[in-house]
Design a protein around this motif. Sequence first.
Motif, short mmCIF file in Angstrom:
data_model
loop_
_atom_site.label_atom_id
_atom_site.label_comp_id
_atom_site.label_asym_id
_atom_site.label_seq_id
_atom_site.Cartn_x
_atom_site.Cartn_y
_atom_site.Cartn_z
N ASP A 55 0.81 -1.21 0.00
CA ASP A 55 0.00 0.00 0.00
C ASP A 55 0.85 1.27 0.00
N ARG A 56 2.17 1.10 -0.02
CA ARG A 56 3.09 2.24 -0.05
C ARG A 56 4.32 1.80 -0.82
N TYR A 57 4.66 2.50 -1.91
CA TYR A 57 5.73 2.02 -2.77
C TYR A 57 6.27 3.13 -3.65
N GLY A 58 7.42 2.86 -4.28
CA GLY A 58 8.02 3.77 -5.24
C GLY A 58 7.89 3.21 -6.64
N ALA A 59 8.22 4.06 -7.64
CA ALA A 59 8.14 3.67 -9.04
C ALA A 59 9.36 4.19 -9.78
N HIS A 60 9.81 3.41 -10.75
CA HIS A 60 10.90 3.83 -11.62
C HIS A 60 10.60 3.37 -13.05
N GLY A 61 11.04 4.18 -14.03
CA GLY A 61 10.89 3.77 -15.41
C GLY A 61 11.58 4.70 -16.38
N GLY A 62 11.80 4.19 -17.57
CA GLY A 62 12.34 4.97 -18.68
C GLY A 62 11.47 4.75 -19.91
N ASP A 63 11.60 5.62 -20.91
CA ASP A 63 10.78 5.52 -22.12
C ASP A 63 9.31 5.53 -21.70
N PHE A 64 8.48 4.62 -22.22
CA PHE A 64 7.09 4.55 -21.77
C PHE A 64 7.01 4.32 -20.27
N GLY A 65 8.01 3.64 -19.71
CA GLY A 65 8.02 3.40 -18.27
C GLY A 65 8.08 4.67 -17.45
N SER A 66 8.64 5.74 -18.02
CA SER A 66 8.65 7.03 -17.34
C SER A 66 7.22 7.57 -17.23
N GLY A 67 6.49 7.53 -18.35
CA GLY A 67 5.11 7.98 -18.32
C GLY A 67 4.25 7.11 -17.41
N ILE A 68 4.46 5.80 -17.46
CA ILE A 68 3.70 4.89 -16.61
C ILE A 68 3.96 5.18 -15.13
N SER A 69 5.22 5.41 -14.78
CA SER A 69 5.57 5.67 -13.38
C SER A 69 4.91 6.95 -12.88
N ARG A 70 4.91 8.00 -13.72
CA ARG A 70 4.27 9.25 -13.32
C ARG A 70 2.75 9.11 -13.28
N ALA A 71 2.20 8.36 -14.24
CA ALA A 71 0.75 8.14 -14.25
C ALA A 71 0.32 7.28 -13.07
N LEU A 72 1.19 6.39 -12.61
CA LEU A 72 0.89 5.57 -11.44
C LEU A 72 0.73 6.46 -10.20
N ALA A 73 1.58 7.50 -10.11
CA ALA A 73 1.46 8.42 -8.98
C ALA A 73 0.14 9.19 -9.03
N VAL A 74 -0.39 9.40 -10.24
CA VAL A 74 -1.70 10.03 -10.40
C VAL A 74 -2.80 9.05 -10.02
N ALA A 75 -2.64 7.78 -10.45
CA ALA A 75 -3.67 6.77 -10.21
C ALA A 75 -3.74 6.36 -8.74
N ALA A 76 -2.60 6.37 -8.06
CA ALA A 76 -2.55 5.92 -6.66
C ALA A 76 -1.74 6.92 -5.83
N PRO A 77 -2.21 8.16 -5.71
CA PRO A 77 -1.43 9.20 -5.04
C PRO A 77 -1.16 8.92 -3.57
N GLU A 78 -2.05 8.16 -2.94
CA GLU A 78 -1.86 7.84 -1.53
C GLU A 78 -0.83 6.74 -1.32
N SER A 79 -0.43 6.07 -2.40
CA SER A 79 0.49 4.93 -2.28
C SER A 79 1.89 5.22 -2.81
N VAL A 80 2.00 6.00 -3.87
CA VAL A 80 3.30 6.24 -4.51
C VAL A 80 4.05 7.33 -3.76
N VAL A 81 5.17 6.96 -3.14
CA VAL A 81 5.94 7.93 -2.35
C VAL A 81 6.85 8.77 -3.23
N GLY A 82 7.18 8.27 -4.42
CA GLY A 82 8.04 9.01 -5.33
C GLY A 82 8.20 8.26 -6.63
#
Length: 361
Positions: free
Chosen positions: A158-185
């Motif tokens: 329920d609390r995690y970080g994300a990393h990515g490059g290329d499309f993974g960069s957009g996915i990582s940032r969109a994940l923070a939008v989709a789960a703002p209470e969970s993505v710490v960075g």
Amino acid sequence: MISPFTIDVPQADLDDLTDRLTRTRWPEELPGVGWDYGIPLGRVKELAEYWRTTYDWRKQEARLNELPQYTTEIDGQRVHFVHIRSAKEDALPLILSHGWPGSYLEFLDVIEPLSAEFHLVIPSIPGFGFSGPTHETGWGVDRVARAWAVLMERLGYDRYGAHGGDFGSGISRALAVAAPESVVGAHVTYLPGPPPPGVTFELDEEDTRRLARIKELIANRPAYQALQATRPQTIAYALTDSPVGQLAWIAEKFTEWTDPESDISIDHLLTTVSLYWLTATAGSAARLTKETTGGASPVSPAPLGIVVLPHDITKAVRAHTEYVHNVVRWTEFEHGGHFSALEVPDALAADIIAFFRQLES
């Protein structure tokens, strides 16, 4: 439901690949044009011959099966992923997202250093490899991010970080939008984009060059991108029927987008190409470009860490990026290109660790 997954490609598929490589119908090539017309004939012949006579899929398959791999169904789509628990019971979970023409394979060299600090989740994007093909429209970056949120919840995180490059960069940032209470960075290695509208910035010489390159690519979309963003089905016929076509399509990018000093092995390149070929996912992977094109680049509400690679396709302009995003860490690497986890794995892992330690402190 989460099920263990083992790679077991039928021998008939490997025999068919060898037969097709043997019967390749080669195109002609103009003399002396080098790379100006595309990847040179001699280079593709060299790679194809190695693929046919020397490369050992079974060896790579056995190595990959040493990883704990799983599949689950999310939003009607199979999702394949690697899940590695850290020896540190209270480690922060971290989800790693690849891009095109990559795969989960590009993170193999960062697993060891990162798993000392994080519980790792490394999924294959729906439509790619063992998560493919997709079966309906709509699988763009935002939907992938929502699937990742479900995956992490299903794994008990329920609390995690994300990393990515290329499309993974957009996915990582969109994940923070989709789960703002969970993505710490979110930590990313690629963040192209036009300057913010209506704002003027004083740029130095280097940032002026970076901005010119970004504008050039926006005005003149690369041929591969234009095709995948408009006619992914058309290119799918060629790439799914011809292993050499699939090889050239990917090998060109692994050459053009990397640091000339990087040493990505032929075996790794061919394992990536083989993954696309053996799963027949060239077309469904290409659809991600069409499904995502035209949408706004996700703005992460979570703190953002950025690595800029000197030989990447484009390099982010700091003033523009910091105006739009909550950037708390900015690192300029001395080496590396678009495939940072393959090219500079130690430096990348160290920066990811430093970013999340910074957030935790």
